[in-house]
Design an enzyme around this catalytic site. Structure first.
Site, PDB file in Angstrom:
ATOM      1  CG  ASP A  39      -0.226   0.027   2.534  1.00 23.53           C
ATOM      2  OD1 ASP A  39       1.017  -0.097   2.531  1.00 23.53           O
ATOM      3  OD2 ASP A  39      -0.890   0.177   3.577  1.00 23.53           O
ATOM      4  CD  GLN A  99       5.831  27.204   4.611  1.00 21.23           C
ATOM      5  OE1 GLN A  99       5.538  26.031   4.455  1.00 21.23           O
ATOM      6  NE2 GLN A  99       4.925  28.124   4.869  1.00 21.23           N
ATOM      7  CG  HIS A 133      16.958  28.139   2.554  1.00 17.93           C
ATOM      8  ND1 HIS A 133      17.564  28.532   1.372  1.00 17.93           N
ATOM      9  CD2 HIS A 133      15.827  28.886   2.655  1.00 17.93           C
ATOM     10  CE1 HIS A 133      16.832  29.460   0.791  1.00 17.93           C
ATOM     11  NE2 HIS A 133      15.782  29.699   1.550  1.00 17.93           N
ATOM     12  CE  LYS A 195      16.580  36.919  -5.186  1.00 15.34           C
ATOM     13  NZ  LYS A 195      17.019  35.600  -5.628  1.00 15.34           N
ATOM     14  NE  ARG A 197      12.359  34.581  -3.578  1.00 15.62           N
ATOM     15  CZ  ARG A 197      13.021  33.862  -4.486  1.00 15.62           C
ATOM     16  NH1 ARG A 197      12.358  33.197  -5.405  1.00 15.62           N
ATOM     17  NH2 ARG A 197      14.340  33.821  -4.478  1.00 15.62           N
ATOM     18  CG  ASP A 221      21.712  31.130  -3.691  1.00 16.57           C
ATOM     19  OD1 ASP A 221      21.691  31.214  -2.444  1.00 16.57           O
ATOM     20  OD2 ASP A 221      20.752  31.467  -4.407  1.00 16.57           O
ATOM     21  CB  THR A 226      12.429  26.999 -10.727  1.00 15.63           C
ATOM     22  OG1 THR A 226      12.729  28.361 -10.392  1.00 15.63           O
ATOM     23  CG2 THR A 226      11.348  26.471  -9.794  1.00 15.63           C
ATOM     24  CB  THR A 229      16.142  33.563  -9.115  1.00 20.20           C
ATOM     25  OG1 THR A 229      14.780  33.527  -8.710  1.00 20.20           O
ATOM     26  CG2 THR A 229      16.823  34.774  -8.518  1.00 20.20           C
TER      27      THR A 229
END
Length: 316
Positions: A39, A99, A133, A195, A197, A221, A226, A229
């Protein structure tokens, strides 16, 4: 490298990295079944004796994030019940880290804190991660957290390349501390991309603080998601007269069409580490090159077991 009493186990997130780490430690990879019931539930069985051992579970919580996180939790419980003396969760890429606060008191979860609570309740006694992060996530835990840095690996590669007229570029104001440290170690100047966001994964380049004309620019960085940026930043740098634009990032999240976006961009090269395995499209992209974190992780594991300093690895 002494590894007495140390064992390393892994789930399905990044087995190649785990194999490389144990090769440096000169020990076998711990035997465990990490699979699924019919399952879809996670099934874990530790298949060798771990009683009295210091066990490291090497498992990035990258995509599929929820599956890899649940594997980690169930592995911790299995090892705890098998009487491992100490359990360290080695999470090179710590998912759910974006977050880490409630901006403007928005009605959002602090998911990094939720994951910290889950790890502690499961039985983790120490967390080892790389280039978090947000540094403040360490404070979400009531157990020791070692946040190590990929900078020695990235710096060594940059120095081997020996680029002339080099300029380190921070992709945003939040990354200035990381970029400034790199620029200082290389003895070069720093530029900053200003910049805003408007929403998640969408950024608009506003201005470049610093002179980039005729320079070889290195954008530093902690992760590439994605790639939108990053590619936009490279385009603006080239429009401002940059000679070449490279990116050095620790975590190659590379979601969606990131690899194709990078291939078609103004970037000359993107250098990442193996905290996350490259997807097939990223591995085939000629602009993306991957460096190994295995020697650094192996040395860190050994120092944790011995009780040696980890900070001294990064003192310069």
């Amino acid at each position: 490298m002494s590894s007495e009493g140390l064992m390393v186990f892994t789930g399905n997130a990044n087995p190649k990295l785990a194999e490389a780490v144990v090769k440096h430690l000169n020990i076998p990879l711990g035997k465990a079944l990490v699979g699924r019931f019919s399952d879809g539930e996670v099934q874990v069985e530790i298949q060798e004796n771990v009683r009295g051992k210091h066990v490291f579970i090497l498992q990035s919580t990258c995509a599929p994030t929820n599956d890899n996180l649940m594997e980690l939790m169930v592995m911790v419980d299995a090892l705890k019940r098998a009487s491992a003396r100490r359990i360290t969760a080695a999470i090179p890429y710590f998912g759910y880290a974006r977050q880490d606060r409630r901006p403007r008191s928005a009605r959002v979860a602090i998911s990094a804190k939720v994951v910290a609570n889950m790890l502690e309740v499961a039985g983790v006694e120490r967390v080892l991660t790389m280039d978090l992060h947000a540094d403040q996530i360490q404070g979400f835990f009531d157990i020791p957290v070692d946040n190590i840095y990929a900078s020695p690996i990235l710096l060594e590669d940059l120095r081997k390349k020996n680029y002339d007229n080099l300029l380190v570029v921070s992709p945003d104001v939040g990354g200035v501390v990381r970029a400034r440290a790199l620029a200082k170690q290389l003895g070069v100047d720093l530029a900053i991309i200003d910049k805003r966001r408007p929403k998640a994964n969408v950024a608009e380049v506003m201005n470049i603080i610093g002179e980039v004309e005729g320079r070889n620019c290195v954008i530093m960085d902690d992760m590439i998601d994605t790639g939108g940026t990053l590619c936009k930043a490279a385009q603006v740098l080239k429009e401002r007269g940059a000679k070449q634009v490279f990116s050095y990032c620790t975590h190659p999240v590379l979601s969606g069409g990131a690899a194709a976006r990078i291939a078609d961009s103004a970037l000359d090269e993107v250098v990442v580490t193996d905290t996350i395995p490259l997807r097939d499209d990223a591995a085939q992209c000629g602009k993306i090159r991957q460096l190994s974190t295995a020697p650094l992780l192996a040395e860190t594991f050994t120092r944790i077991v011995r009780g040696d300093s980890i900070m001294s690895l990064f003192a310069e």
